[in-house]
Design an enzyme around this catalytic site. Sequence first.
Site, PDB file in Angstrom:
ATOM      1  N   PRO A 123       0.792  -1.231   0.000  1.00  0.00           N
ATOM      2  CA  PRO A 123       0.000   0.000   0.000  1.00  0.00           C
ATOM      3  C   PRO A 123       0.827   1.285   0.000  1.00  0.00           C
ATOM      4  CG  PRO A 123      -0.153  -1.134   2.115  1.00  0.00           C
ATOM      5  CD  PRO A 123       0.506  -2.081   1.158  1.00  0.00           C
ATOM      6  N   ASN A 124       0.316   2.240  -0.740  1.00  0.00           N
ATOM      7  CA  ASN A 124       0.867   3.603  -0.847  1.00  0.00           C
ATOM      8  C   ASN A 124       2.166   3.702  -1.641  1.00  0.00           C
ATOM      9  OD1 ASN A 124      -1.223   4.880   0.759  1.00  0.00           O
ATOM     10  ND2 ASN A 124      -0.322   3.799   2.501  1.00  0.00           N
ATOM     11  N   ARG A 139       4.637  11.037  -2.238  1.00  0.00           N
ATOM     12  CA  ARG A 139       4.514  10.906  -0.780  1.00  0.00           C
ATOM     13  C   ARG A 139       5.862  11.148  -0.076  1.00  0.00           C
ATOM     14  NH1 ARG A 139       4.700   4.511   1.093  1.00  0.00           N
ATOM     15  NH2 ARG A 139       4.176   5.361   3.136  1.00  0.00           N
ATOM     16  N   TYR A 177      11.200   9.035   1.193  1.00  0.00           N
ATOM     17  CA  TYR A 177      11.222   8.043   0.107  1.00  0.00           C
ATOM     18  C   TYR A 177      11.876   8.534  -1.186  1.00  0.00           C
ATOM     19  CZ  TYR A 177       8.002   5.738   3.287  1.00  0.00           C
ATOM     20  OH  TYR A 177       7.460   5.159   4.388  1.00  0.00           O
ATOM     21  N   ASN A 201       7.857  -5.533  -1.138  1.00  0.00           N
ATOM     22  CA  ASN A 201       7.830  -4.469  -0.130  1.00  0.00           C
ATOM     23  C   ASN A 201       6.395  -4.441   0.390  1.00  0.00           C
ATOM     24  OD1 ASN A 201       7.777  -2.202   1.437  1.00  0.00           O
ATOM     25  ND2 ASN A 201       8.857  -0.888  -0.018  1.00  0.00           N
ATOM     26  N   ALA A 248       3.285  -0.824   4.817  1.00  0.00           N
ATOM     27  CA  ALA A 248       2.760  -0.798   6.192  1.00  0.00           C
ATOM     28  C   ALA A 248       2.324  -2.190   6.669  1.00  0.00           C
ATOM     29  CB  ALA A 248       1.597   0.178   6.281  1.00  0.00           C
ATOM     30  N   HIS A 257       4.353  -4.493   9.092  1.00  0.00           N
ATOM     31  CA  HIS A 257       4.321  -4.355  10.545  1.00  0.00           C
ATOM     32  C   HIS A 257       3.089  -4.989  11.185  1.00  0.00           C
ATOM     33  CE1 HIS A 257       7.400  -1.621   9.317  1.00  0.00           C
ATOM     34  NE2 HIS A 257       6.528  -0.798   8.761  1.00  0.00           N
ATOM     35  N   ASP A 281       2.097 -15.482   6.467  1.00  0.00           N
ATOM     36  CA  ASP A 281       1.739 -16.885   6.248  1.00  0.00           C
ATOM     37  C   ASP A 281       1.792 -17.259   4.767  1.00  0.00           C
ATOM     38  OD1 ASP A 281       1.415 -17.269   8.934  1.00  0.00           O
ATOM     39  OD2 ASP A 281      -0.781 -17.309   8.907  1.00  0.00           O
ATOM     40  N   GLU A 304      12.723  -9.171   1.078  1.00  0.00           N
ATOM     41  CA  GLU A 304      11.897  -8.055   1.549  1.00  0.00           C
ATOM     42  C   GLU A 304      12.684  -6.748   1.398  1.00  0.00           C
ATOM     43  OE1 GLU A 304       9.733  -8.684   5.182  1.00  0.00           O
ATOM     44  OE2 GLU A 304      10.068  -6.624   5.839  1.00  0.00           O
ATOM     45  N   HIS A 330      12.690  -2.470   1.978  1.00  0.00           N
ATOM     46  CA  HIS A 330      12.136  -1.215   2.482  1.00  0.00           C
ATOM     47  C   HIS A 330      13.018  -0.089   1.977  1.00  0.00           C
ATOM     48  CE1 HIS A 330       9.282  -3.239   5.001  1.00  0.00           C
ATOM     49  NE2 HIS A 330      10.260  -4.054   5.386  1.00  0.00           N
ATOM     50  N   ILE A 331      12.381   0.902   1.409  1.00  0.00           N
ATOM     51  CA  ILE A 331      13.127   2.039   0.864  1.00  0.00           C
ATOM     52  C   ILE A 331      13.823   2.779   2.009  1.00  0.00           C
ATOM     53  CG2 ILE A 331      12.871   4.251  -0.351  1.00  0.00           C
ATOM     54  CD1 ILE A 331      10.380   2.889  -1.736  1.00  0.00           C
ATOM     55  N   ARG A 348      13.280   4.711  12.383  1.00  0.00           N
ATOM     56  CA  ARG A 348      12.079   5.542  12.304  1.00  0.00           C
ATOM     57  C   ARG A 348      11.230   5.314  13.570  1.00  0.00           C
ATOM     58  NH1 ARG A 348       9.301   4.952   6.616  1.00  0.00           N
ATOM     59  NH2 ARG A 348       8.176   6.758   7.471  1.00  0.00           N
ATOM     60  N   ARG A 393       7.631   0.749  13.410  1.00  0.00           N
ATOM     61  CA  ARG A 393       8.145   0.268  12.117  1.00  0.00           C
ATOM     62  C   ARG A 393       9.326  -0.696  12.279  1.00  0.00           C
ATOM     63  NH1 ARG A 393       5.572   3.620   8.283  1.00  0.00           N
ATOM     64  NH2 ARG A 393       5.146   5.649   9.185  1.00  0.00           N
TER      65      ARG A 393
HETATM   66  C1  DQA Z   1       8.246   1.137   3.771  1.00  0.00           C
HETATM   67  C2  DQA Z   1       8.338   1.380   5.277  1.00  0.00           C
HETATM   68  C3  DQA Z   1       6.985   1.166   5.955  1.00  0.00           C
HETATM   69  O1  DQA Z   1       7.083   1.386   7.339  1.00  0.00           O
HETATM   70  C4  DQA Z   1       5.961   2.126   5.377  1.00  0.00           C
HETATM   71  O2  DQA Z   1       4.687   1.875   5.934  1.00  0.00           O
HETATM   72  C5  DQA Z   1       5.913   2.112   3.891  1.00  0.00           C
HETATM   73  C6  DQA Z   1       7.154   1.974   3.134  1.00  0.00           C
HETATM   74  C7  DQA Z   1       9.570   1.460   3.054  1.00  0.00           C
HETATM   75  O3  DQA Z   1       9.692   1.058   1.896  1.00  0.00           O
HETATM   76  O4  DQA Z   1      10.442   2.115   3.617  1.00  0.00           O
HETATM   77  O5  DQA Z   1       4.857   2.329   3.293  1.00  0.00           O
HETATM   78  O6  DQA Z   1       7.970  -0.238   3.547  1.00  0.00           O
END
Ligand code: DQA
Length: 161
Positions: free
Chosen positions: A9-10, A17, A22, A73, A76, A79, A86, A97, A99-100, A106, A110
């Site tokens: 998401p996002n 954003r 990011y 990735n 959110a 977490h 699963d 996995e 994470h940017i 942070r 997170r």
């Molecule tokens: C994220 C870190 C997460 O905590 C956050 O909710 C994201 C992006 C990252 O790529 O740094 O949406 O996964």
Amino acid sequence: MKIVVIQGPNLNMLGHREQNIYGPMKLEQIHEQMGSVAKENNVEIEFFQSNLEGEIVDKIQECLGDADGVIINPAAYSHTSIAIRDAISAVALPTIEVHISNIFRREEFRAKSMTAPVSTGVISGFGPFGYHLALISLLQILGEMEAMKKAEDEQAKTQSN
Ligand code: DQA
């Protein structure tokens, strides 16, 4: 060989954003770069983004029998989502996995990833370059697995002769 990249998401909002966290790069630009590296390595790559937990679970499940490895990735959901954890565990494919941002420097909430313990490895805090690191790492892992399987097959062949 096929790799599936799953974005949570996002992440479709990248470039807009929280640029201070990011950066300015859009998701399409990240995917374009990954696509070029995949092409250079003769690897098929598919990109998927969803804001919905169940759709991400479905996509991970679809990878079984269709993909050799996954880059994810979960954003959110990393977490919070036992369901995504699963699913990763169930398909049991090599999974990186990403994470940017550096999730460990942070907010406290997170710092815990539900999905990290079932992933092959985690890359966090290298910006969009983390996706490139994930791709070359996965190519290395898949290459090693292929070589190992070839050696095992050859050994089985010589033993049966
Ligand atoms: C994220 C870190 C997460 O905590 C956050 O909710 C994201 C992006 C990252 O790529 O740094 O949406 O996964």
